[in-house]
Design an enzyme around this catalytic site. Structure first.
Site, PDB file in Angstrom:
ATOM      1  N   HIS A 151     -20.410 -29.737 -14.131  1.00 47.72           N
ATOM      2  CA  HIS A 151     -21.846 -29.445 -14.081  1.00 47.72           C
ATOM      3  C   HIS A 151     -22.477 -30.175 -12.900  1.00 47.72           C
ATOM      4  O   HIS A 151     -22.176 -31.334 -12.688  1.00 47.72           O
ATOM      5  CB  HIS A 151     -22.513 -29.896 -15.380  1.00 47.72           C
ATOM      6  CG  HIS A 151     -24.011 -29.777 -15.318  1.00 47.72           C
ATOM      7  ND1 HIS A 151     -24.653 -28.579 -15.503  1.00 47.72           N
ATOM      8  CD2 HIS A 151     -24.975 -30.702 -15.075  1.00 47.72           C
ATOM      9  CE1 HIS A 151     -25.952 -28.763 -15.369  1.00 47.72           C
ATOM     10  NE2 HIS A 151     -26.175 -30.047 -15.118  1.00 47.72           N
ATOM     11  N   ASP A 174       0.810  -1.227   0.000  1.00 46.86           N
ATOM     12  CA  ASP A 174       0.000   0.000   0.000  1.00 46.86           C
ATOM     13  C   ASP A 174       0.842   1.274   0.000  1.00 46.86           C
ATOM     14  O   ASP A 174       0.331   2.343  -0.333  1.00 46.86           O
ATOM     15  CB  ASP A 174      -0.892   0.043   1.259  1.00 46.86           C
ATOM     16  CG  ASP A 174      -2.126  -0.841   1.136  1.00 46.86           C
ATOM     17  OD1 ASP A 174      -2.193  -1.651   0.180  1.00 46.86           O
ATOM     18  OD2 ASP A 174      -3.017  -0.730   2.000  1.00 46.86           O
ATOM     19  N   ALA A 181      -4.298  -6.681  -0.636  1.00 46.45           N
ATOM     20  CA  ALA A 181      -3.365  -7.552   0.065  1.00 46.45           C
ATOM     21  C   ALA A 181      -2.610  -8.467  -0.894  1.00 46.45           C
ATOM     22  O   ALA A 181      -1.400  -8.679  -0.747  1.00 46.45           O
ATOM     23  CB  ALA A 181      -4.122  -8.380   1.099  1.00 46.45           C
TER      24      ALA A 181
HETATM   25  P1  FAD Z   1      -0.343  -3.065   5.950  1.00 41.84           P
HETATM   26  O1  FAD Z   1      -1.187  -4.275   5.980  1.00 41.84           O
HETATM   27  O2  FAD Z   1      -0.980  -1.755   6.232  1.00 41.84           O
HETATM   28  O3  FAD Z   1       0.833  -3.322   6.995  1.00 41.84           O
HETATM   29  C1  FAD Z   1       1.772  -2.364   7.308  1.00 41.84           C
HETATM   30  C2  FAD Z   1       2.398  -2.700   8.656  1.00 41.84           C
HETATM   31  O4  FAD Z   1       3.505  -1.821   8.870  1.00 41.84           O
HETATM   32  C3  FAD Z   1       1.470  -2.480   9.853  1.00 41.84           C
HETATM   33  O5  FAD Z   1       1.558  -3.572  10.729  1.00 41.84           O
HETATM   34  C4  FAD Z   1       1.997  -1.220  10.528  1.00 41.84           C
HETATM   35  O6  FAD Z   1       1.794  -1.216  11.934  1.00 41.84           O
HETATM   36  C5  FAD Z   1       3.472  -1.350  10.200  1.00 41.84           C
HETATM   37  N1  FAD Z   1       4.220  -0.069  10.213  1.00 41.84           N
HETATM   38  C6  FAD Z   1       3.897   1.111   9.645  1.00 41.84           C
HETATM   39  N2  FAD Z   1       4.884   2.002   9.813  1.00 41.84           N
HETATM   40  C7  FAD Z   1       5.854   1.356  10.504  1.00 41.84           C
HETATM   41  C8  FAD Z   1       7.138   1.718  10.968  1.00 41.84           C
HETATM   42  N3  FAD Z   1       7.645   2.927  10.754  1.00 41.84           N
HETATM   43  N4  FAD Z   1       7.856   0.792  11.647  1.00 41.84           N
HETATM   44  C9  FAD Z   1       7.379  -0.443  11.884  1.00 41.84           C
HETATM   45  N5  FAD Z   1       6.177  -0.853  11.445  1.00 41.84           N
HETATM   46  C10 FAD Z   1       5.431   0.038  10.763  1.00 41.84           C
HETATM   47  N6  FAD Z   1      -7.376  -6.123   0.523  1.00 41.84           N
HETATM   48  C11 FAD Z   1      -7.691  -7.229  -0.158  1.00 41.84           C
HETATM   49  O7  FAD Z   1      -6.933  -7.643  -1.034  1.00 41.84           O
HETATM   50  N7  FAD Z   1      -8.835  -7.953   0.111  1.00 41.84           N
HETATM   51  C12 FAD Z   1      -9.703  -7.547   1.050  1.00 41.84           C
HETATM   52  O8  FAD Z   1     -10.722  -8.202   1.268  1.00 41.84           O
HETATM   53  C13 FAD Z   1      -9.423  -6.377   1.780  1.00 41.84           C
HETATM   54  N8  FAD Z   1     -10.257  -5.943   2.736  1.00 41.84           N
HETATM   55  C14 FAD Z   1      -9.953  -4.813   3.448  1.00 41.84           C
HETATM   56  C15 FAD Z   1     -10.845  -4.380   4.415  1.00 41.84           C
HETATM   57  C16 FAD Z   1     -10.569  -3.242   5.138  1.00 41.84           C
HETATM   58  C17 FAD Z   1     -11.538  -2.778   6.191  1.00 41.84           C
HETATM   59  C18 FAD Z   1      -9.340  -2.531   4.917  1.00 41.84           C
HETATM   60  C19 FAD Z   1      -8.997  -1.311   5.718  1.00 41.84           C
HETATM   61  C20 FAD Z   1      -8.451  -2.956   3.947  1.00 41.84           C
HETATM   62  C21 FAD Z   1      -8.752  -4.097   3.200  1.00 41.84           C
HETATM   63  N9  FAD Z   1      -7.896  -4.552   2.202  1.00 41.84           N
HETATM   64  C22 FAD Z   1      -8.223  -5.675   1.482  1.00 41.84           C
HETATM   65  C23 FAD Z   1      -6.633  -3.865   1.890  1.00 41.84           C
HETATM   66  C24 FAD Z   1      -5.452  -4.577   2.557  1.00 41.84           C
HETATM   67  O9  FAD Z   1      -5.673  -4.643   3.951  1.00 41.84           O
HETATM   68  C25 FAD Z   1      -4.163  -3.844   2.254  1.00 41.84           C
HETATM   69  O10 FAD Z   1      -4.017  -3.692   0.857  1.00 41.84           O
HETATM   70  C26 FAD Z   1      -2.971  -4.616   2.794  1.00 41.84           C
HETATM   71  O11 FAD Z   1      -3.065  -4.805   4.182  1.00 41.84           O
HETATM   72  C27 FAD Z   1      -1.671  -3.883   2.464  1.00 41.84           C
HETATM   73  O12 FAD Z   1      -0.605  -4.592   2.976  1.00 41.84           O
HETATM   74  P2  FAD Z   1       0.777  -3.868   3.367  1.00 41.84           P
HETATM   75  O13 FAD Z   1       1.679  -4.948   3.821  1.00 41.84           O
HETATM   76  O14 FAD Z   1       1.213  -3.000   2.257  1.00 41.84           O
HETATM   77  O15 FAD Z   1       0.411  -2.890   4.567  1.00 41.84           O
END
Ligand code: FAD
Ligand code: NAI
Length: 476
Positions: free
Chosen positions: A455, A323, A331
């Protein structure tokens, strides 16, 4: 001072998967994460997805769907139930158990793969030769680690609405929306995006009167508009969600009698008072705490870390995934970027096709797609053929009592190559995988038409749609 081959900052789907793959490939790996559990007292790996995103929202969607089915759909199967009760607190407790199980699972995987799991906030400190120095801040206690490669996977947070503060009591973000232990009588939702629709559906099914206020004049602008229109009709006319489009929010007051929202729509001023208000207007990248400036890590004007297609930043051996970088906030996109980066560190040449990342919205019926929409193909001047099939005559869908929806396949007019697959209907979150596979293997619509589909199965709707591209649907 501890030194590593790879340090990952963030243990969401992008980060924890990158760490596991890097460890599998023989790198000495650490993963720093600042996430805590719902009580706020214990580190919890898994990021937004496991703690307050994908997993908990799908748990609530399932519970609420079960309740709704018992009330409204069981009778047609000849099942009579009396005195059905719903306990929101129990639904939320079940969701919490699933979250705890899965976040604990990541801790287990880290141990199994000999990944050093470090709790705290990670930020760039500087360089020592070719090693990057990362400071870890564990509630004020600071330490320094060094690594040759850094993978930033710090994810995203809810985009704030300047008009109101989130208190997660009455005005909720995605986290608060997952933790209501009583059903609000009147629920307002700002934003008819993915969270707005999913969380709006959860609370509507268990009895809330839900109003969704959306700024855009178009419903689900990123989706194929034929599917979006079908969804809008089902959500509003059949399911009773109120969705107002083209809304300008003017004022929000969070008071003792509820949350009042004043807005303008089609030139008229309106005010609605809700018991609870969910604000879901998109997400912003988490880059503020990274001290990116200290090392010259480049971000774009919206705060995303700038990367190329390979997830390389402007700094040598510093990568970013998920993200916190461009592309859809999903995800599975984050995970696949994490795997690809780890494999690149090992000298492999993985390829990630951004054109074949599926989207799923877990409403009922579900919505899913991969590839280009009709609107995109028209805008790009690409000539296409289309074939579609409804679930209304699909035997399996009728048996399930979920015979609503459509599958549409878009194929190149000249080559017949599949360019997009768009669906609304039962379990299309699973069916979309056939569309992804077809596009990854550069299939033509005829290729799908010549595959034997079981089917009776929901996937027969894909088969029929592919036949319909060539105007030879057998049941249409
Ligand atoms: P994140 O999951 O945001 O993880 C980032 C991590 O980094 C966190 O643990 C945070 O605490 C940590 N962090 C941040 N800054 C620091 C730092 N400086 N030092 C140490 N740690 C830090 N996606 C789907 O594909 N399917 C779904 O069904 C879906 N449903 C969702 C429902 C909701 C309500 C929400 C909010 C999102 C949903 N998403 C879904 C989106 C999905 O959650 C994100 O795309 C995904 O979590 C991104 O993963 P990431 O690893 O980039 O970041
Ligand atoms: P979103 O980007 O999906 O939708 C936000 C909506 O809010 C848009 O329609 C936008 O026009 C509207 N909006 C913005 N400002 C507004 C304002 N001031 N007033 C009224 N409306 C306004 O964002 P959302 O729903 O917050 O979700 C964030 C992201 O999380 C999604 O884009 C998606 O990437 C991810 N997600 C994925 C899910 C899935 O894959 N099933 C489920 C939930 C979230």
């Amino acid at each position: 001072m501890s030194q590593f081959d790879v340090v990952v900052i963030g243990a969401g789907p992008g980060g924890y998967i990158a760490a596991i793959r890097a460890a599998q490939l023989g790198f000495k790996t650490a993963c720093i994460d600042a996430g805590v559990n719902k009580a706020g007292d214990t580190p919890a790996l898994g990021g937004t997805c496991l703690n307050v995103g994908c997993i908990p929202s799908k748990a609530l969607l399932q519970s609420s769907e079960n309740y709704h089915e018992v009330l409204h759909d069981f009778a047609e199967h000849g099942i009579t139930v009396g005195d059905v009760k719903f306990d929101a607190a129990k639904m939320v407790a079940r969701k919490d158990e699933i979250v705890t199980k899965l976040t604990g699972g990541i801790a287990y995987l880290f141990k199994k793969n000999k990944i050093e799991s470090i709790f705290g906030k990670g930020s760039f400190k500087g360089q020592n030769g070719e090693l990057w120095q990362i400071e870890v801040d564990n509630k004020g206690e600071k330490s320094l680690i060094e690594a040759k490669h850094v993978i930033v996977a710090t994810g995203s947070s809810p985009r704030p609405l300047p008009l109101v503060e989130i208190d997660n009591k009455n005005v909720l973000d995605n986290e608060g929306a997952l933790n209501l232990t009583e059903v609000p009588k009147k629920l307002g939702v700002i934003g008819s995006g993915v969270i707005g629709l999913e969380m709006g559906s959860v609370w509507k099914r268990v009895g809330s009167d839900v109003t969704v206020l959306e700024a855009m004049p178009t419903f689900m602008a990123a989706a194929d508009q034929q599917i979006a229109k079908e969804a809008f009709k089902i959500f509003t006319k059949e399911q009773g969600l109120t969705i107002e489009l083209g809304v300008a929010i003017k004022e929000i007051k969070n008071g003792v009698k509820g949350v009042s929202v004043s807005y303008e729509v089609a030139g008229k001023a309106k005010t609605e008072t809700f018991d609870k208000l969910i604000v879901a207007i998109g997400r912003v990248p988490n880059t503020d705490g990274l001290n990116a400036e200290a090392v010259g890590l480049v971000k774009d004007e919206r705060g995303f870390i700038t990367v190329n297609d390979l997830c390389q930043t402007n700094l040598p051996n510093v990568w970013a995934v998920g993200d916190v970088v461009r592309g859809p906030m999903l995800a599975h996109k984050a995970m696949d970027e994490g795997v690809a980066v780890a494999e690149r560190l090992a000298g492999q040449k993985p390829h990630l096709d951004f054109n074949t990342i599926p989207w799923v919205i877990y409403t009922d019926p579900e919505i899913a797609w991969v590839g280009k929409t009709e609107e995109q193909l028209k805008a790009e001047g690409i000539e296409y053929k289309k074939g579609q099939s409804g679930f209304a005559a699909n035997g399996r869908a009728l048996g399930l009592g979920k015979a609503q929806g459509t599958v549409k396949i878009l194929a190149c007019a000249k080559t017949d190559r599949v360019l997009g697959v768009h669906m609304i209907g039962p379990m299309v979150s699973e069916l979309v995988a056939e569309g992804v596979m077809s596009m990854e293997f550069s299939a033509s619509s005829e290729d799908i038409a010549r595959i034997v589909h079981a089917h009776p199965a929901l996937s027969e709707a894909i088969h029929e749609a592919s036949l319909a591209v060539d105007k030879r649907a057998l049941h249409g």
